[in-house]
Motif scaffolding. Structure first.
Motif: not given
Ligand code: ADP
Length: 802
Positions: A602-607
């Motif tokens: 999820n974090f990577a996706d946001l980044a």
């Protein structure tokens, strides 16, 4: 006022004047004529008197001479002298006395041939020798002689009569001399009328005075004596030892020398300072002359007296004449008085006055004519009166009318005055406004031109002078087109493309800012980036325009700096971002390491999404930078715009379906004519506008894309029903990074760069862009494409970012 003179007085005055004038002339003439007459008469008179007097004296002389002549012929005398003592002396003396009738001679005596007095009534003479005497010399030579002399023995003057005494043989034996006393002649002359009215002189032939009514002249010569004569007088002792001095009568000397008849002379007596008449008359039978002098100056006085009497007479005559004329003219002119009275009556309007003049002369005629005239006057007066009444009525009617119109006129006048007053106030206001305007203009930070419809500068302010670098005197009155060359970027804008032409010909206002990339190049001056507002000046029709402008050099430099900054930084950011995205992709699909936990994923996706957004922004910035730098190439291809737009809508299909929106593409006319457009550029514009519509329209609404041919352009509009754009934001939404407040609040995603790019692209192909919007109703963006298509441009890069 001039004093009036009656005819009577005029006549009296003029006649009196004439008499006086003629009287004066007559007096003067009388004076001269009478003076002359007096002189002539006087001359004649004195001549006659002198002649008479000379005859009287001549008579004495003739008688005396004759007696001596007779005595000399007495035989006894000759006998006495021849025989010496034959006769007693006493007897001889008695004989002599016989010839001395009335004892006229004093003495009577006989000179012997030697000149010795032998017998004498005066015994004192006896024995004296008188041979030196002229009378002896002459008589002893046989020439009887009369001589005036002073007695050498007695010293008494007298007249000597000498005759020769002849003997029996006719030889001269002696001389008989008789002397009459000078007193006899003197007395005769003294008592003469001549002496009483003038001066008298008695002279001998030498010109020596023997009697003079002026004693001083006695024994003086009337003129100069010759030396010879003087010597002779000394010898014969005629005057004893007296020295003969001269009088100033030399004029008369000439007369007595050439004497024929009595002579009358005009003479100026220098001694007595008198004008005189001199008469010279010869004494008959004797060598003597009578000279009578009369003063003529008193004749002038006499003549003057006559003239004065004449003048007095003339004056008196004038007075008499005046009186006579006064009385007679009063009688004669009486009808004139009546006429005057009649005239006075008529003057007061009384025509009934009866004038009766029966003088039988012109006055009667005039009076009759006057009476006629009065009658006629009366009738015409009545007529006139009638007409005056009629006219008065007419005039009073007119006056009423005039009063009415006067009242109207006064109202009009008041109204006009009010209007004038208003006009004056207005003028003052205008003046104030003008002053205020001038103040404003001169304090304005912007330059300002006011120009007429021929583009001639009517007015410019001080800032204009400063910005253009030309004196105001060169600016005002010059043609703007001569003064300023307009550049778009590096290209000269042709005259009929210039905003000033548009505002005059189309009556539109034009605004330009730093993005418009316009430059002014001043004839003989500087070139600078310019921003302006140009508005038409409407007075009835378009009469010209007003341009308010600013020198945008600073802004332009900043903008350029910003563009290049954006360009440089975008390039620099793109590479690391691409790597970042790439690494995140690898991380997410697990191909690089272990699979991520769902949280990590999820974090990577946001980044990744953030990086992607940033990439999008950077791309947009790059595109804008390229467009603004004019580096984007344009390759126009024939395009059916409706079909093309459908394609773009389809490519964004998800976004619309996500928000349950429908998109309609309409063409008017349908089908549209094919247009030459660069598909990448056109695509960018449509994509941005449709994306905005998608995001800012409400869900379940329809978005309409319309292409409409209008004149030589195709107007494309993208209309949505959404949040709209507030008035406050309207002017700024084309600015880079600007986002309206409602947009920020409702649609968090957005860069504020899309519209900036769209505007640059549309204007880049020569189109125009604008919008209409109402909050919470919707927004419609309009842009134009030339029907002739976009112009190809050999730029360096395409609009798409690879
Ligand atoms: P972005 O849309 O990414 O914010 P844009 O440059 O495309 O940036 O638009 C600038 C701003 O203009 C928007 O933020 C929004 O406020 C306003 N805007 C643009 N299009 C619309 C629209 N169709 N309806 C309402 N507001 C709009």
């Amino acid at each position: 006022m001039r004093k009036k003179l009656s005819i009577k007085n005029k006549i009296v005055l003029s006649v009196t004047g004439v008499i006086i004038v003629f009287g004066v002339i007559a007096s003067a003439a009388t004076f001269f004529v009478s003076k002359q007459n007096f002189i002539t008469i006087k001359k004649e008179d004195i001549k006659l008197q002198a002649i008479e007097q000379s005859h009287e004296i001549g008579q004495i002389f003739i008688n005396s001479d004759r007696m001596i002549e007779a005595g000399a012929k007495e035989k006894s005398l000759a006998g006495y002298l021849e025989n010496g003592s034959q006769m007693k002396d006493m007897t001889i003396l008695e004989t002599l006395n016989h010839y001395n009738i009335g004892n006229v001679f004093d003495p009577i005596y006989i000179l012997n041939k030697d000149g010795v007095a032998v017998v004498s009534s005066d015994p004192t003479l006896l024995g004296n020798n008188y041979n030196f005497r002229e009378y002896f010399k002459r008589a002893s030579n046989g020439e009887p002689f009369i001589e005036a002399a002073i007695g050498s023995t007695t010293g008494r003057s007298g007249y000597y009569f000498a005759h020769p005494i002849r003997g029996a043989d006719e030889s001269i034996v002696g001389v008989l001399v008789g002397k009459i006393s000078g007193g006899i002649v003197d007395e005769s002359l003294r008592e003469s009328t001549l002496a009483q009215s003038g001066k008298v002189m008695f002279i001998d032939s030498d010109g020596v005075v023997f009697y003079s009514s002026i004693p001083d002249r006695l024994y003086k010569s009337i003129g100069p004596l010759s030396a010879e004569k003087k010597k002779e007088l000394m010898n014969n002792k005629r005057f004893g030892d007296l020295v003969i001095s001269e009088l100033q009568y030399s004029q008369i000397v000439d007369v007595i020398h050439g004497y024929t008849n009595p002579v009358v002379l005009d003479f100026y007596d220098a001694a007595d300072k008198e004008n005189e008449i001199i008469t010279v008359v010869h004494i008959p039978n004797a060598p003597f002359f009578l000279i009578a002098e009369a003063d003529t100056d008193n004749l002038v006085t006499s003549a003057l007296a006559v003239s004065i009497w004449l003048s007095i007479a003339a004056l008196f005559a004038a007075l008499l004449a005046a009186l006579f004329i006064y009385i007679s003219s009063a009688r004669l002119l009486r009808p004139l008085g009546l006429l005057k009275a009649a005239t006075e009556k008529i003057k007061t309007g009384d025509y009934t006055y009866q004038l009766t003049v029966a003088t039988g002369d012109e006055f009667e005629d005039v009076s009759n004519a006057f009476g006629e005239m009065a009658k006629q006057l009366q009738s015409s007066y009545a007529d006139l009166n009638q007409r005056v009444i009629e006219k008065t009525v007419a005039l009073s009617n007119q006056l009423q009318e005039a009063k009415k119109s006067n009242a109207a006129l006064q109202n009009t006048q008041r109204a006009v005055l009010n209007v004038l007053e208003d006009a004056r106030l207005l003028e003052l206001q205008i003046q104030e406004e003008r002053d205020r305007l001038r103040g404003i203009l001169s304090s304005m930070g912007e330059g300002l031109f006011v120009f007429d419809k021929d583009f001639r500068v009517l007015l410019a302010n001080a800032t204009t002078e400063r910005i253009l670098g030309i004196p105001l005197s060169h600016i005002e009155g010059a043609l703007i087109t001569d003064l300023i060359t307009l550049y778009h970027g590096k290209t000269i804008v042709s005259n009929n493309e210039r905003p000033i032409f548009k505002i005059v010909s189309e009556g539109v206002s034009i605004h330009s800012d730093v993005e418009d990339d316009l430059y002014w190049s001043i004839e003989g001056g500087r070139r600078f980036a310019v921003g302006f507002v140009a508005v038409p000046m409407v007075i009835g029709g378009v009469a010209g325009g007003v341009i308010v402008f600013r020198d945008l050099t600073l802004e332009k430099n900043l903008d350029d700096a910003r563009t290049s900054f954006i360009s440089i930084t975008s390039h620099q950011l793109r590479t690391p971002l691409t790597s970042l995205k790439w690494f995140l992709e690898m991380l997410m699909d697990g191909s690089y390491a272990q699979p991520l936990t769902p949280e990590q994923k999820n974090f990577a996706d946001l980044a990744y999404q953030s990086a992607d957004r940033m990439m999008g922004i950077i791309n947009l910035l790059l595109q804008i930078a390229r467009v603004e730098a004019g580096r984007v190439k344009i390759v126009p291809v024939p395009t059916d715009l409706r079909v093309f737009a459908q394609g773009i809508v389809s490519s964004l299909g998800n976004a619309f379906s996500f928000r349950k929106q429908k998109v309609e593409v309409i063409a008017v006319p349908d089908p549209l004519p094919s247009v030459l457009v660069d598909n990448d550029v056109m695509g960018q514009v449509l994509q941005n506008l449709l994306s905005n519509a998608n995001r800012y329209a409400l869900e379940n609404t329809t978005i309409t894309v319309t292409f409409k041919v209008e004149g030589d352009v195709i107007v494309c509009s993208v209309a949505d029903k959404g949040i709209g754009i507030t008035k406050a934001d309207a002017t700024r939404i084309f600015e880079k990074f600007y986002r309206a407040e409602n947009a920020l609040r409702l649609v968090p995603e957005g860069s504020g760069l899309g519209l900036s790019l769209v505007k640059s692209l549309v204007e880049g192909w020569g189109g125009e862009i604008r919008f209409e919007s109402e909050e919470w109703k919707g927004t419609t963006f309009f842009f134009t494409i030339p029907l002739a298509g976009m112009a190809a441009r050999a730029g360096e890069v395409g609009i798409q970012i690879s």
